[in-house]
Design a protein around this motif. Sequence first.
Motif, PDB file in Angstrom:
ATOM      1  N   ALA A   1      53.799  21.022   9.964  1.00 30.60           N
ATOM      2  CA  ALA A   1      53.622  20.196   8.547  1.00 30.60           C
ATOM      3  C   ALA A   1      54.190  20.811   8.198  1.00 30.60           C
ATOM      4  CB  ALA A   1      51.883  20.657   8.500  1.00 30.60           C
TER       5      ALA A   1
ATOM      6  N   GLU B   1      54.127  15.638  -0.681  1.00 32.54           N
ATOM      7  CA  GLU B   1      53.053  16.317   0.362  1.00 32.54           C
ATOM      8  C   GLU B   1      53.522  18.035   0.850  1.00 32.54           C
ATOM      9  OE1 GLU B   1      50.423  14.320  -1.093  1.00 32.54           O
ATOM     10  OE2 GLU B   1      49.652  14.781   0.330  1.00 32.54           O
ATOM     11  N   ARG B   2      54.664  18.291   1.087  1.00 38.14           N
ATOM     12  CA  ARG B   2      54.699  19.641   1.491  1.00 38.14           C
ATOM     13  C   ARG B   2      54.296  20.566   0.378  1.00 38.14           C
ATOM     14  NH1 ARG B   2      60.439  21.286   3.711  1.00 38.14           N
ATOM     15  NH2 ARG B   2      59.104  19.791   5.314  1.00 38.14           N
TER      16      ARG B   2
ATOM     17  N   ASP C   1      46.592  27.979   7.704  1.00 32.44           N
ATOM     18  CA  ASP C   1      46.247  26.570   7.536  1.00 32.44           C
ATOM     19  C   ASP C   1      46.754  26.034   6.358  1.00 32.44           C
ATOM     20  OD1 ASP C   1      45.489  26.754  10.290  1.00 32.44           O
ATOM     21  OD2 ASP C   1      43.672  27.329   9.626  1.00 32.44           O
TER      22      ASP C   1
ATOM     23  N   ARG D   1      47.648  23.163   4.016  1.00 36.60           N
ATOM     24  CA  ARG D   1      48.113  21.885   3.642  1.00 36.60           C
ATOM     25  C   ARG D   1      47.905  21.647   2.197  1.00 36.60           C
ATOM     26  NH1 ARG D   1      43.800  23.465   4.738  1.00 36.60           N
ATOM     27  NH2 ARG D   1      42.059  22.503   4.427  1.00 36.60           N
ATOM     28  N   MET D   2      48.576  20.109   1.748  1.00 37.37           N
ATOM     29  CA  MET D   2      48.502  19.009   0.698  1.00 37.37           C
ATOM     30  C   MET D   2      47.928  17.704   1.425  1.00 37.37           C
ATOM     31  SD  MET D   2      49.942  21.024  -1.974  1.00 37.37           S
ATOM     32  CE  MET D   2      49.891  19.295  -2.742  1.00 37.37           C
ATOM     33  N   VAL D   3      46.688  17.856   0.260  1.00 41.47           N
ATOM     34  CA  VAL D   3      45.902  16.865   0.462  1.00 41.47           C
ATOM     35  C   VAL D   3      45.635  15.814  -0.796  1.00 41.47           C
ATOM     36  CG1 VAL D   3      43.456  15.786   1.329  1.00 41.47           C
ATOM     37  CG2 VAL D   3      44.847  17.360   2.752  1.00 41.47           C
ATOM     38  N   ALA D   4      46.289  14.585  -0.965  1.00 34.90           N
ATOM     39  CA  ALA D   4      46.334  14.509  -2.521  1.00 34.90           C
ATOM     40  C   ALA D   4      46.228  14.722  -3.320  1.00 34.90           C
ATOM     41  CB  ALA D   4      44.474  13.300  -2.273  1.00 34.90           C
TER      42      ALA D   4
ATOM     43  N   TRP E   1      46.301  18.074  -3.936  1.00 31.00           N
ATOM     44  CA  TRP E   1      45.206  19.545  -3.838  1.00 31.00           C
ATOM     45  C   TRP E   1      46.099  20.131  -2.895  1.00 31.00           C
ATOM     46  CZ3 TRP E   1      41.708  20.708  -7.317  1.00 31.00           C
ATOM     47  CH2 TRP E   1      41.765  19.798  -8.198  1.00 31.00           C
TER      48      TRP E   1
ATOM     49  N   LYS F   1      45.402  23.201   0.570  1.00 34.56           N
ATOM     50  CA  LYS F   1      44.467  23.566   0.670  1.00 34.56           C
ATOM     51  C   LYS F   1      44.595  24.262   1.707  1.00 34.56           C
ATOM     52  CE  LYS F   1      41.456  19.196   0.288  1.00 34.56           C
ATOM     53  NZ  LYS F   1      40.433  19.545  -0.019  1.00 34.56           N
TER      54      LYS F   1
ATOM     55  N   ASP G   1      37.999  29.780   3.365  1.00 27.53           N
ATOM     56  CA  ASP G   1      38.267  28.091   1.969  1.00 27.53           C
ATOM     57  C   ASP G   1      38.684  28.047   1.055  1.00 27.53           C
ATOM     58  OD1 ASP G   1      38.166  27.096   4.595  1.00 27.53           O
ATOM     59  OD2 ASP G   1      37.010  25.363   4.736  1.00 27.53           O
TER      60      ASP G   1
ATOM     61  N   THR H   1      41.297  26.199  -2.628  1.00 28.55           N
ATOM     62  CA  THR H   1      42.032  24.914  -2.966  1.00 28.55           C
ATOM     63  C   THR H   1      42.080  25.123  -4.204  1.00 28.55           C
ATOM     64  OG1 THR H   1      39.965  23.251  -1.595  1.00 28.55           O
ATOM     65  CG2 THR H   1      41.025  22.397  -3.094  1.00 28.55           C
TER      66      THR H   1
END
Length: 161
Positions: free
Chosen positions: A45, A103-104, A116, A118-121, A123, A125, A137, A139
């Motif tokens: 990713a 989404e990068r 770890d 990552r982009m989620v919608a 956000w 994370k 974790d 966010t």
Amino acid sequence: MTLRQLGFLGTALGATFGLMVGSASAQSVPAGSYLESCREVRDVAGWLKASCRDRAGRWVDATMAIAWCAPGNDIVNDNGRLVCGGAARLAPPPPPTTPSMIERPPYGSYMASCRDVRMVAGWLKATCQDARGRWVDATTAASWCTGGRDIANIDGRLTCR
């Protein structure tokens, strides 16, 4: 052809196809001198992950955001760390222009102490180290940090500053 010969042929074709798939995935990583002293190299990713030799000859897990290194600059194994060689070291990625780039994960100092990512919608994370060295974790909304401000890991929390 007998059933036994067909079975052998199928096994041989499967092994050949498996080798072709394995070599195709190895081609997806960026070129660089790091390939001479790193193994298990993969693009996850947008993150370059590998096991690289340090000066003592030990294999060390190394991670670097591919976007940190401008195209054409060498990616180097620096004592078990993946770094970008050349003047564009740690340059922020270009602004998003295509859906795949949106989404990068955004550039920020948090990348040095989080994994770890990552982009989620929209956000951001990640799993980040807190002051005690524990992985927690975290966010934040990437859109909250605009205008060239840095996204930082402050005691295991993603913060805009």
